[in-house]
Design an enzyme around this catalytic site. Structure first.
Site, PDB file in Angstrom:
ATOM      1  CB  SER A   1      -0.965  -0.026   1.194  1.00  0.00           C
ATOM      2  OG  SER A   1      -0.282   0.089   2.418  1.00  0.00           O
TER       3      SER A   1
ATOM      4  CG  HIS B   1      -0.836  -5.526   4.451  1.00  0.00           C
ATOM      5  ND1 HIS B   1      -0.246  -4.918   5.526  1.00  0.00           N
ATOM      6  CD2 HIS B   1      -0.354  -4.880   3.364  1.00  0.00           C
ATOM      7  CE1 HIS B   1       0.547  -3.942   5.101  1.00  0.00           C
ATOM      8  NE2 HIS B   1       0.485  -3.904   3.794  1.00  0.00           N
TER       9      HIS B   1
ATOM     10  CD  GLN C   1      -2.178  -1.591   5.227  1.00  0.00           C
ATOM     11  OE1 GLN C   1      -2.427  -1.286   4.080  1.00  0.00           O
ATOM     12  NE2 GLN C   1      -1.130  -1.128   5.867  1.00  0.00           N
ATOM     13  CD  GLU C   2      -0.181  -2.390   9.150  1.00  0.00           C
ATOM     14  OE1 GLU C   2       0.475  -2.012  10.142  1.00  0.00           O
ATOM     15  OE2 GLU C   2       0.169  -2.186   7.977  1.00  0.00           O
TER      16      GLU C   2
ATOM     17  CD  GLU D   1       2.922  -5.290   7.636  1.00  0.00           C
ATOM     18  OE1 GLU D   1       2.488  -5.024   8.779  1.00  0.00           O
ATOM     19  OE2 GLU D   1       3.181  -4.413   6.789  1.00  0.00           O
TER      20      GLU D   1
ATOM     21  CG  ASP E   1      -1.441   1.661   8.744  1.00  0.00           C
ATOM     22  OD1 ASP E   1      -2.103   2.635   8.328  1.00  0.00           O
ATOM     23  OD2 ASP E   1      -0.414   1.231   8.167  1.00  0.00           O
TER      24      ASP E   1
ATOM     25  CD  GLU F   1       1.230   3.589   9.812  1.00  0.00           C
ATOM     26  OE1 GLU F   1       1.634   3.067  10.884  1.00  0.00           O
ATOM     27  OE2 GLU F   1       1.587   3.165   8.698  1.00  0.00           O
TER      28      GLU F   1
ATOM     29  CG  ASP G   1       3.046   4.666   5.788  1.00  0.00           C
ATOM     30  OD1 ASP G   1       4.010   5.006   5.102  1.00  0.00           O
ATOM     31  OD2 ASP G   1       2.591   3.500   5.757  1.00  0.00           O
TER      32      ASP G   1
ATOM     33  CE  LYS H   1       5.934   1.818   5.663  1.00  0.00           C
ATOM     34  NZ  LYS H   1       4.619   1.835   4.979  1.00  0.00           N
TER      35      LYS H   1
ATOM     36  CG  HIS I   1       7.604  -3.847   8.886  1.00  0.00           C
ATOM     37  ND1 HIS I   1       7.076  -5.075   9.176  1.00  0.00           N
ATOM     38  CD2 HIS I   1       6.583  -2.963   9.102  1.00  0.00           C
ATOM     39  CE1 HIS I   1       5.815  -4.959   9.534  1.00  0.00           C
ATOM     40  NE2 HIS I   1       5.504  -3.686   9.506  1.00  0.00           N
ATOM     41  NE  ARG I   2       6.988   0.176   2.532  1.00  0.00           N
ATOM     42  CZ  ARG I   2       6.792   1.075   1.570  1.00  0.00           C
ATOM     43  NH1 ARG I   2       7.809   1.787   1.129  1.00  0.00           N
ATOM     44  NH2 ARG I   2       5.590   1.301   1.057  1.00  0.00           N
ATOM     45  CB  SER I   3       3.442  -5.338   3.420  1.00  0.00           C
ATOM     46  OG  SER I   3       3.524  -4.748   2.149  1.00  0.00           O
TER      47      SER I   3
ATOM     48  CE  LYS J   1       2.627  -0.161  11.272  1.00  0.00           C
ATOM     49  NZ  LYS J   1       2.230   0.268   9.924  1.00  0.00           N
TER      50      LYS J   1
HETATM   51  P1  PGA Z   1       3.323  -1.237   2.740  1.00  0.00           P
HETATM   52  O1  PGA Z   1       2.558  -0.493   3.876  1.00  0.00           O
HETATM   53  O2  PGA Z   1       2.472  -2.398   2.326  1.00  0.00           O
HETATM   54  O3  PGA Z   1       3.369  -0.184   1.628  1.00  0.00           O
HETATM   55  O4  PGA Z   1       4.649  -1.615   3.228  1.00  0.00           O
HETATM   56  C1  PGA Z   1       2.509  -0.941   5.160  1.00  0.00           C
HETATM   57  C2  PGA Z   1       1.931   0.189   5.941  1.00  0.00           C
HETATM   58  O5  PGA Z   1       1.001   0.841   5.435  1.00  0.00           O
HETATM   59  O6  PGA Z   1       2.403   0.513   7.011  1.00  0.00           O
HETATM   60 ZN    ZN Z   2       0.936   2.467   6.939  1.00  0.00          ZN
END
Ligand code: PGA
Ligand code: ZN
Length: 434
Positions: A60, A165, A174-175, A218, A254, A299, A325, A350, A378-380, A401
């Protein structure tokens, strides 16, 4: 170690111990991240050391991020490292981080790293830093930040989720995250997150016997559940674990709201729940979640260009971190714009959103000066690379994170446990000022 006997031996010893960070060789290879996507890994040898770094990838992604790879993808990126980057870097000192990062910008020649790829810049920049650190025989965090870098971050762990995710009928949000805020050590905080994750697993199985134990990108549980039910389960697990371990486990979210925002309709579309919210309704919805569940962290509550709503929420939701983010994309320029109107009070860092270590450092410094909390993230899509752990300590981020479960996530957590061991009695846990 040489045995010292007289002057000649001492001279020999000094010679043997002489350190050189001069870069001798650079190699690039294509390998895979946790999603099975191709990514780039860089090896850099100096006269006295060696560094290796691979690049992560987002699912994302923010629109303001630099371009990950040039049009020819990882194969072209790899060729370019050999043909354009290596000739410029070989013979230079790996401890000249800023100069090398600047050189990467010059070789690329664009604002968004579209020629070299931001991920190429990231892997080279990190491998350079590690090559310098190992040349001196130092851990990366100490090479970057010095002896007095002794504070470990609180781990913000993803325990349940959906959105981009995880598919199917998982939550639109998302989280769902857990943040232990007063653990005595990093290891204790990490244990609390593991226990919350496990407890949520048991609660989900108890609630729905057909739950298959599926997990998202994740390592967070990905159940067929609505957001409000998910929050209740996470809250129950956090309460139980807080009591059992005497560590206060708080909840974060998030929203990744850019993935919900439909510009044509000017609405946030919660597809899986069948709900649409305009900006005002989104604000009210988030405030109710923050107040009802005593959230400590939210977030990307609004889409990536709505700086004003970030400001409004941060003003109304005192005591809760409102973090950008996709909003900031680790960019100094976008953060400066945010600071002007107090859009949020925290920023996700990031490094591959901007390319180099120096760029990430500058964004983090700017954040700290404006009393924004920087969160190393991190990233996913991750590799088992552990540099993130060192960067969180070196860039003085009070929160990291990086997930709770799965090899690529645990790799970072375990590296922080090793850093905790290196620091020994001097270790401090970051204190969050809200
Ligand atoms: P990402 O995003 O999938 O682009 O790493 C994770 C997030 O939104 O924190
Ligand atoms: Zn995010």
């Amino acid at each position: 170690m040489l045995k010292l006997e007289g002057k000649d031996e001492l001279a020999k010893y000094n010679e043997a111990e002489e350190v050189s960070t001069v870069i001798e060789n650079i190699t690039a290879r294509k390998l895979f991240n946790s999603r099975g996507e191709e990514t780039l890994e860089i090896d850099i040898s100096t006269v006295s050391g060696f560094g290796r770094a691979s690049a992560p990838a987002g699912a994302s992604r923010g629109k303001a991020e630099v371009i990950s790879y040039p049009k020819g993808k990882v194969d072209l990126a790899r060729r370019q490292v050999e043909e354009l980057v290596a000739p410029e870097l070989i013979g230079r000192n790996a401890n000249e981080q800023e100069e090398i990062d600047l050189l990467l910008h010059e070789i690329d020649g664009t604002e968004d790293f579209r020629n070299l790829g931001g991920n190429t810049a990231y892997a080279v920049s990190l491998a350079v830093a590690e090559a310098a650190a190992t040349s001196y025989g130092m851990p990366l965090f100490q090479h970057l930040a010095g002896y007095f870098a002794d504070e470990l971050p609180c781990p913000l762990g993803n325990v349940l989720g959906g959105g981009k995710h995880a598919g199917g009928k998982t939550p639109d949000i998302q989280e769902f995250l857990v943040l232990p805020i007063n653990a005595e050590s990093f290891s204790d905080a990490a244990s609390a997150n593991v226990l919350v994750h496990q407890r949520i697993g048991s609660l989900l199985r108890r609630k729905d016997a057909s739950f298959t134990g599926g997990r998202g990108e994740e390592g967070a549980w990905a159940p067929n559940i609505k957001s409000e039910q998910a929050l209740q389960i996470v809250a129950k697990a956090c309460d139980e674990v807080s009591e059992e371990l005497s560590v206060e486990c708080r909840i974060g979210l998030d929203i990744a709201a850019s993935t919900l925002w439909k510009q044509e309709e000017e609405l946030y579309v919660y597809d899986r729940e069948g709900i649409k919210r305009n900006s005002g309704e989104q604000l009210d919805f988030l405030l109710s979640l923050i107040w009802n569940h005593n959230l400590i962290y939210v977030e990307d509550p609004f889409h990536e260009n709505d700086f004003e709503s970030f400001a409004e929420l941060a003003d109304k939701a005192r005591g809760c971190l409102i973090s950008g983010d996709d909003l900031f994309a680790t960019s100094k320029k976008r953060l400066t714009r945010g600071i002007e109107i107090s859009a949020g009070n925290a920023i996700i860092i990031k490094t591959n959103q901007v390319g180099t270590l120096t760029d990430a450092w500058e964004a983090t410094e700017l954040a700290r000066k404006a009393s924004y909390v920087p969160i190393m993230s991190h990233r996913s899509g991750e590799t088992t690379d552990t540099h993130l752990a060192h960067l969180s300590v070196a860039l003085h981020c009070p929160i990291i994170k990086t997930g709770v479960m799965g090899g690529t996530r645990v790799a970072k957590i375990n590296e922080l446990i090793r850093i905790e061991e290196i620091l020994g009695d001097r270790t401090k846990m970051a204190v969050l000022s809200l």
